[in-house]
Design a protein around this motif. Structure first.
Motif, PDB file in Angstrom:
ATOM      1  N   LEU A 103      33.927  46.318  39.371  1.00 25.24           N
ATOM      2  CA  LEU A 103      34.936  45.269  39.517  1.00 25.24           C
ATOM      3  C   LEU A 103      35.602  45.259  40.885  1.00 25.24           C
ATOM      4  N   LEU A 104      35.614  46.410  41.560  1.00 24.96           N
ATOM      5  CA  LEU A 104      36.270  46.494  42.861  1.00 24.96           C
ATOM      6  C   LEU A 104      35.278  46.590  44.013  1.00 24.96           C
ATOM      7  N   ASP A 105      34.015  46.254  43.754  1.00 26.59           N
ATOM      8  CA  ASP A 105      33.041  46.215  44.838  1.00 26.59           C
ATOM      9  C   ASP A 105      33.469  45.184  45.874  1.00 26.59           C
ATOM     10  N   ALA A 106      33.018  45.363  47.111  1.00 25.42           N
ATOM     11  CA  ALA A 106      33.386  44.448  48.190  1.00 25.42           C
ATOM     12  C   ALA A 106      33.023  43.013  47.822  1.00 25.42           C
ATOM     13  N   GLY A 107      33.973  42.099  48.015  1.00 24.45           N
ATOM     14  CA  GLY A 107      33.727  40.684  47.785  1.00 24.45           C
ATOM     15  C   GLY A 107      34.073  40.178  46.410  1.00 24.45           C
ATOM     16  N   THR A 108      34.387  41.062  45.484  1.00 19.33           N
ATOM     17  CA  THR A 108      34.730  40.598  44.145  1.00 19.33           C
ATOM     18  C   THR A 108      36.129  39.988  44.132  1.00 19.33           C
ATOM     19  N   THR A 109      36.368  39.139  43.141  1.00 14.79           N
ATOM     20  CA  THR A 109      37.684  38.505  43.016  1.00 14.79           C
ATOM     21  C   THR A 109      38.779  39.550  42.862  1.00 14.79           C
ATOM     22  N   LEU A 110      38.537  40.538  42.023  1.00 13.55           N
ATOM     23  CA  LEU A 110      39.573  41.542  41.767  1.00 13.55           C
ATOM     24  C   LEU A 110      39.881  42.348  43.024  1.00 13.55           C
ATOM     25  N   SER A 111      38.861  42.733  43.786  1.00 17.39           N
ATOM     26  CA  SER A 111      39.129  43.513  44.994  1.00 17.39           C
ATOM     27  C   SER A 111      39.916  42.684  45.996  1.00 17.39           C
ATOM     28  N   ARG A 112      39.598  41.407  46.100  1.00 17.89           N
ATOM     29  CA  ARG A 112      40.312  40.533  47.043  1.00 17.89           C
ATOM     30  C   ARG A 112      41.776  40.405  46.660  1.00 17.89           C
ATOM     31  N   LEU A 113      42.059  40.222  45.377  1.00 15.84           N
ATOM     32  CA  LEU A 113      43.443  40.069  44.928  1.00 15.84           C
ATOM     33  C   LEU A 113      44.225  41.376  45.063  1.00 15.84           C
ATOM     34  N   VAL A 114      43.597  42.476  44.709  1.00 19.36           N
ATOM     35  CA  VAL A 114      44.285  43.768  44.785  1.00 19.36           C
ATOM     36  C   VAL A 114      44.575  44.137  46.235  1.00 19.36           C
ATOM     37  N   LEU A 115      43.619  43.899  47.130  1.00 21.08           N
ATOM     38  CA  LEU A 115      43.841  44.223  48.535  1.00 21.08           C
ATOM     39  C   LEU A 115      44.923  43.343  49.151  1.00 21.08           C
ATOM     40  N   LYS A 116      45.040  42.095  48.704  1.00 24.84           N
ATOM     41  CA  LYS A 116      46.125  41.252  49.203  1.00 24.84           C
ATOM     42  C   LYS A 116      47.474  41.827  48.790  1.00 24.84           C
ATOM     43  N   ALA A 117      47.594  42.253  47.554  1.00 21.71           N
ATOM     44  CA  ALA A 117      48.844  42.871  47.112  1.00 21.71           C
ATOM     45  C   ALA A 117      49.132  44.145  47.899  1.00 21.71           C
ATOM     46  N   ALA A 118      48.093  44.942  48.154  1.00 18.51           N
ATOM     47  CA  ALA A 118      48.266  46.175  48.913  1.00 18.51           C
ATOM     48  C   ALA A 118      48.722  45.886  50.339  1.00 18.51           C
ATOM     49  N   ALA A 119      48.159  44.841  50.946  1.00 23.45           N
ATOM     50  CA  ALA A 119      48.561  44.468  52.303  1.00 23.45           C
ATOM     51  C   ALA A 119      50.023  44.041  52.337  1.00 23.45           C
ATOM     52  N   LEU A 120      50.446  43.260  51.354  1.00 25.00           N
ATOM     53  CA  LEU A 120      51.847  42.842  51.284  1.00 25.00           C
ATOM     54  C   LEU A 120      52.759  44.045  51.074  1.00 25.00           C
ATOM     55  N   VAL A 180      48.340  34.128  45.042  1.00 27.66           N
ATOM     56  CA  VAL A 180      47.244  34.001  44.079  1.00 27.66           C
ATOM     57  C   VAL A 180      47.102  32.554  43.616  1.00 27.66           C
ATOM     58  N   HIS A 181      48.227  31.896  43.322  1.00 28.06           N
ATOM     59  CA  HIS A 181      48.160  30.506  42.862  1.00 28.06           C
ATOM     60  C   HIS A 181      47.626  29.576  43.941  1.00 28.06           C
ATOM     61  N   GLN A 182      47.999  29.832  45.185  1.00 27.31           N
ATOM     62  CA  GLN A 182      47.605  28.918  46.253  1.00 27.31           C
ATOM     63  C   GLN A 182      46.238  29.222  46.833  1.00 27.31           C
ATOM     64  N   TYR A 183      45.914  30.513  46.974  1.00 28.36           N
ATOM     65  CA  TYR A 183      44.711  30.881  47.717  1.00 28.36           C
ATOM     66  C   TYR A 183      43.770  31.814  46.944  1.00 28.36           C
ATOM     67  N   GLY A 184      44.153  32.221  45.740  1.00 26.65           N
ATOM     68  CA  GLY A 184      43.380  33.232  45.041  1.00 26.65           C
ATOM     69  C   GLY A 184      42.054  32.769  44.483  1.00 26.65           C
ATOM     70  N   ARG A 185      41.875  31.473  44.319  1.00 28.03           N
ATOM     71  CA  ARG A 185      40.619  30.891  43.803  1.00 28.03           C
ATOM     72  C   ARG A 185      40.237  31.505  42.458  1.00 28.03           C
ATOM     73  N   VAL A 186      41.218  31.528  41.543  1.00 29.67           N
ATOM     74  CA  VAL A 186      40.982  32.033  40.197  1.00 29.67           C
ATOM     75  C   VAL A 186      41.124  30.871  39.217  1.00 29.67           C
ATOM     76  N   ALA A 187      40.110  30.654  38.406  1.00 25.17           N
ATOM     77  CA  ALA A 187      40.162  29.568  37.430  1.00 25.17           C
ATOM     78  C   ALA A 187      41.260  29.844  36.410  1.00 25.17           C
ATOM     79  N   GLU A 188      41.895  28.774  35.918  1.00 29.09           N
ATOM     80  CA  GLU A 188      43.009  28.929  34.983  1.00 29.09           C
ATOM     81  C   GLU A 188      42.608  29.713  33.751  1.00 29.09           C
TER      82      GLU A 188
END
Length: 412
Positions: free
Chosen positions: A179-196, A130-138
């Motif tokens: 919030l979990l629609d395709a392409g949203t920040t939250l869906s991207r972050l949650v799916l990355k955690a799920a993949a891991l 998330v810190h390196q690739y998540g593209r979330v503003a501080e």
């Protein structure tokens, strides 16, 4: 012989050099990923890596979990992965240094800790990602971290789901149904955690994203995915049960969605009710056409959330599931998943059944498709994998339809 000499003798062999080189690469990388892709160029590499990792290896490559590899070498050699790498390569593992600032570590780790997820095997790798690739503003990170942790706490991340929830409903728990629609920040972050968590590649297209959501117990919606059923002997006399029974009386199957199942009565069938599960709707269609009133569910090659939800309801009622599928690698993988997840009993899925079906097809001069793909394990009959691979012919369910229908009728 010392412990180090024993480890060197067992591990410093050509077939394992690729494994140790890739393991060192990820252990010394700045972000220390949780998994890595390993090429398996020949049978010697597949056998050696499978022996170390603790499971059979198939095909030209596989994905290795660093934590599982560490557990495997500890169980076998009594030391961790870093110690094995130091012995094999003759130098210690250098700790990677992350180039990303740790400015946002606290909100993420705190949010995970509040949900009891801070110690999950995937948590550290996810936070770094998330810190390196998540593209979330501080400024947005605390709120995003809270929402992500809330969603993640509701997912099936360490085993099969016990239930399925529509994605919009899950998102609403975090404050907004979109919030979990395709392409949203939250869906991207949650799916990355799920993949891991599930040790798979992060999904790169909508089909892969939908498959990962379902693996975690999340359906795209509550109405589109259905379970195709025939002749379910429901015990209720309520309007829902009468509606399903009415379709059976008319000679019509029924498609049950997650929404339908939520409206269903608490109990569906009596304890001990036999229910057959096939892969192809053609089998169910034939049963309907011939008036065979044995309960039957068509799971398809990739069972929907509604199929899994219905099977869980039936097994909770004490139904006895019997599963059959195509004799190809995806079919036996389906049978394996149904036996593992729902306690289904393989039905005409033995090596002898495969041989008999081959003989019938040959006698009828039926052309059979070649068996392609990566072999799948058949733990209920280990010989089946070998026999299928040797004969190299796939057998669709339709080629032995008469035998399946005879079983459903109770002939003989």
């Amino acid at each position: 012989m010392s412990r180090a000499e024993e480890i060197r003798a067992a591990c410093d062999v050509a077939a394992l050099h690729g494994l140790w080189d890739k393991a060192r690469e990820v252990r010394e990388s700045p972000d220390r990923p949780a998994t890595f892709r390993l090429e398996l160029p020949d049978d010697a590499a597949r056998a050696a890596v499978g022996d170390v990792y603790g499971r059979p290896m198939w095909g030209q490559g596989t994905r290795i979990s660093v934590s599982k590899l560490d557990d495997a070498v500890r169980a076998r050699f009594g030391v961790g992965l870093d110690e094995v790498l130091a012995i094999v390569h003759g130098r210690p593992v250098a700790a990677g240094t992350s180039a990303a600032p740790e400015r946002g570590a606290d909100p993420l780790r705190s949010a995970l800790a509040e949900r009891g997820l801070a110690g999950a095997p995937w948590a550290g790798a996810w936070v770094r990602w998330v810190h390196q690739y998540g593209r979330v503003a501080e400024a947005e990170l605390p709120e995003v971290a809270r929402a992500a942790a809330e969603i993640l706490s509701a997912l099936a991340l360490d085993g099969p789901p016990a239930d399925w929830v529509p994605r919009a409903e899950l998102a609403a728990r975090a404050g907004d149904a979109h919030l979990l629609d395709a392409g949203t920040t939250l869906s991207r972050l949650v799916l990355k955690a799920a993949a891991l968590a599930h040790d798979v590649e992060a999904p790169a297209n909508e089909r892969a994203r939908a498959a990962l959501w379902e693996r975690c117990g999340v359906a795209g919606d509550a109405v589109s995915a259905t379970a195709l059923c025939w002749a379910l002997p429901l015990v209720g006399d309520d309007p829902w049960s009468r509606g399903v029974a009415g379709r059976t009386a008319l000679g019509l199957p029924v498609h049950l969605s997650l929404l339908d199942l939520r409206a269903a009565p608490e109990r569906l069938v009596t304890t001990g009710t036999p229910v057959a599960v096939c892969e192809n709707p053609r089998v169910l269609e034939a049963a309907v056409a011939e008036g065979v009133r044995h309960p039957l569910i068509a799971a398809t090659s990739h069972p929907s959330a509604a199929v899994h939800a219905l099977l869980r309801r039936l097994t909770a009622d004490g139904a006895v599931l019997h599963c059959h599928a195509d004799f190809d690698w995806s079919g036996v993988a389906l049978a394996d998943s149904l036996t593992t997840a729902h306690g289904a009993r393989p039905w005409r899925m033995s090596s002898e059944d495969y041989r008999d079906a081959l003989d019938r097809a040959a006698a009828a001069r039926t052309d059979l498709p070649p068996l392609v793909g990566t072999p799948a394990a058949t733990p209920w009959d280990p010989d089946l994998t070998t026999v299928m691979a040797t004969n190299a012919r796939a057998l669709p369910e339709e080629t032995h339809l008469s035998a399946l229908l005879a079983d459903l009728r109770g002939d003989g």
